[in-house]
Design an enzyme around this catalytic site. Structure first.
Site, mmCIF file in Angstrom:
data_model
loop_
_atom_site.group_PDB
_atom_site.id
_atom_site.type_symbol
_atom_site.label_atom_id
_atom_site.label_comp_id
_atom_site.label_asym_id
_atom_site.label_seq_id
_atom_site.Cartn_x
_atom_site.Cartn_y
_atom_site.Cartn_z
ATOM 1 N N HIS A 266 -6.371 -6.602 -47.288
ATOM 2 C CA HIS A 266 -7.628 -6.799 -46.716
ATOM 3 C C HIS A 266 -7.579 -7.815 -45.941
ATOM 4 C CE1 HIS A 266 -11.214 -6.533 -46.492
ATOM 5 N NE2 HIS A 266 -12.547 -7.259 -47.551
ATOM 6 N N HIS B 95 -7.657 2.772 -41.071
ATOM 7 C CA HIS B 95 -8.734 2.716 -41.798
ATOM 8 C C HIS B 95 -9.569 3.151 -43.096
ATOM 9 C CE1 HIS B 95 -12.890 0.478 -42.313
ATOM 10 N NE2 HIS B 95 -12.520 -0.532 -42.207
ATOM 11 N N ASP C 127 -7.490 -5.754 -37.034
ATOM 12 C CA ASP C 127 -6.245 -6.328 -36.890
ATOM 13 C C ASP C 127 -5.277 -6.062 -35.653
ATOM 14 O OD1 ASP C 127 -7.388 -7.699 -39.725
ATOM 15 O OD2 ASP C 127 -6.643 -5.893 -39.902
#
Ligand code: MLT
Length: 381
Positions: free
Chosen positions: A219, A265, A320
């Protein structure tokens, strides 16, 4: 009968469990705050975006001004809270301190009222995060919040990271903050925060638990891992970053069954628009930075290589993929703090969602305690 459901041991993937009034994630279009695509709000002022998340619609100038003044009134931690946080041990991962600091703040300053604590948390979280990072990193005493500075300008003013490109870092951190406030109702930290609050734990305790959920590498910590991945790609290219070298690097990782960080994702099926906005900023601010160049090559080559595997449902970059590289380019190289930065932002969205679930859901009765069903299955001996 229920044993035959294919929802078991799937992490509740895609199973609707409630309503979320703040934001939603469309698999093809990405994140929306209220009715606004994230691209559109990405360069608003943070106070305007927070107002939108709290009220579900854009505030007028006067409303946002009043809201900003309300945050200003509560932005300073008490001396007792500062002392308590600065008394925490410095070893280990700063996310542990982050959860501990939230518990201390709740103990010393919490009012036990979800609405009031939500505003207090949003107001105080920049001061808390700056104290925590400065303390853990040994960057020196944290200056008091400046009453003339806006929400994120104040955070940057209090943060003591040495040798940064300060004006650009301010821009990057403000964008980073806005992009990470919320991501629908079902991301792990948000779900955990709301689940803990469903037992009627107070707001600060619930957010502390949510931050422990955020701390894991699947996460929030993925932003640190992704920077490490970009650096590995840079090293593998030995100063000659081009599409061929990057492709070889990725193929070797896949061959060795290693994780490809910054891609994929659970919900999205396109490039994460939060990544797109950051790529654009990186290209504008640091087009010649060696790690930015590598991150851009990964963006180009990664989806092509990952698409070859039919099991990969989303081969595209996520939020990210570039955030750590961008912070590094601005001189903020201490990557252990990237997850607390995520927490600084996400704790606001979670707090707002907790207020909805506790005070407004089901005509004000609130959602019941979370209690899913598990089916007994003896261990295989
Ligand atoms: C997030 O921002 O929380 C991540 O993209 C993970 C998720 O949405 O599940």
């Amino acid at each position: 009968m229920i044993e035959k459901l294919n929802t078991l041991e799937t992490g509740l993937r895609g199973i609707p469990v409630g309503y979320c009034p703040t934001s939603y994630v469309d698999p093809e279009k990405g994140l929306f705050y209220g009715e606004y695509p994230i691209r559109e709000v990405a360069f608003w002022e943070p106070e305007e975006v927070l107002y939108l998340l709290i009220h579900g619609e854009r505030g007028s100038q006067t409303e946002v001004k009043e809201f900003s003044a309300q945050l200003k009134k509560e932005e300073v931690l008490s001396k007792e809270s500062i002392r308590a946080i600065e008394g925490l041990p410095k070893q280990g991962d700063p996310m542990k301190l982050f959860s501990a600091a939230l518990l201390l703040l709740g103990t010393l300053e919490g009012k036990g009222d979800y609405r009031a604590d939500c505003i207090a948390l949003i107001a105080k979280i920049p001061h808390l995060t700056a104290i925590l990072i400065n303390h853990h990193g040994g960057f020196g005493r944290t200056p008091s919040p400046d009453k003339n500075l806006s929400y994120m300008d104040n955070f940057v003013h209090m943060l003591r990271i040495p040798n940064t490109d300060s004006e650009r870092l301010r821009k990057i951190l403000t964008l980073y903050n806005i992009l990470h406030y919320d991501h629908g109702g079902g991301n792990l930290s948000t779900f955990v925060g709301k689940a803990v609050a469903s037992g009627l734990e107070d707001l600060f305790g619930s957010i502390a638990a949510a931050m422990s959920a955020l701390a894991g590498p699947r996460h929030g910590k993925a932003n640190q891992e992704s920077l490490h991945f970009v650096k590995q790609a840079f090293d593998a290219c030995k100063g000659d970053g081009n599409e061929e070298n990057i492709e070889a690097f990725l193929r070797e990782k896949i061959f060795n069954k290693e994780l490809i960080f910054g891609f994929g994702h659970a919900v999205l099926r396109v490039e994460d628009p939060r990544a797109t906005v950051q790529y654009e900023l990186a290209e504008k601010l640091y087009p010649d930075h060696p790690l930015v160049k590598i991150a851009l090559l990964l963006r180009k080559v990664g989806p092509r290589v990952l698409k070859e595997n039919p099991k990969i449902s989303n081969p595209y970059p996520n939020v990210d993929a570039i955030s750590g590289t961008l912070l590094t380019a601005a001189g903020f190289t201490q990557n252990v703090y990237y997850t607390p930065l995520f927490g600084l932002s996400r704790s606001c969205g979670i707090a707002i969602q907790i207020v909805y679930e506790r005070c407004y859901a089901r005509e004000g009765r609130g959602t019941p305690i979370v209690r899913p069903k598990y089916i007994y299955k003896p261990y295989k001996r």
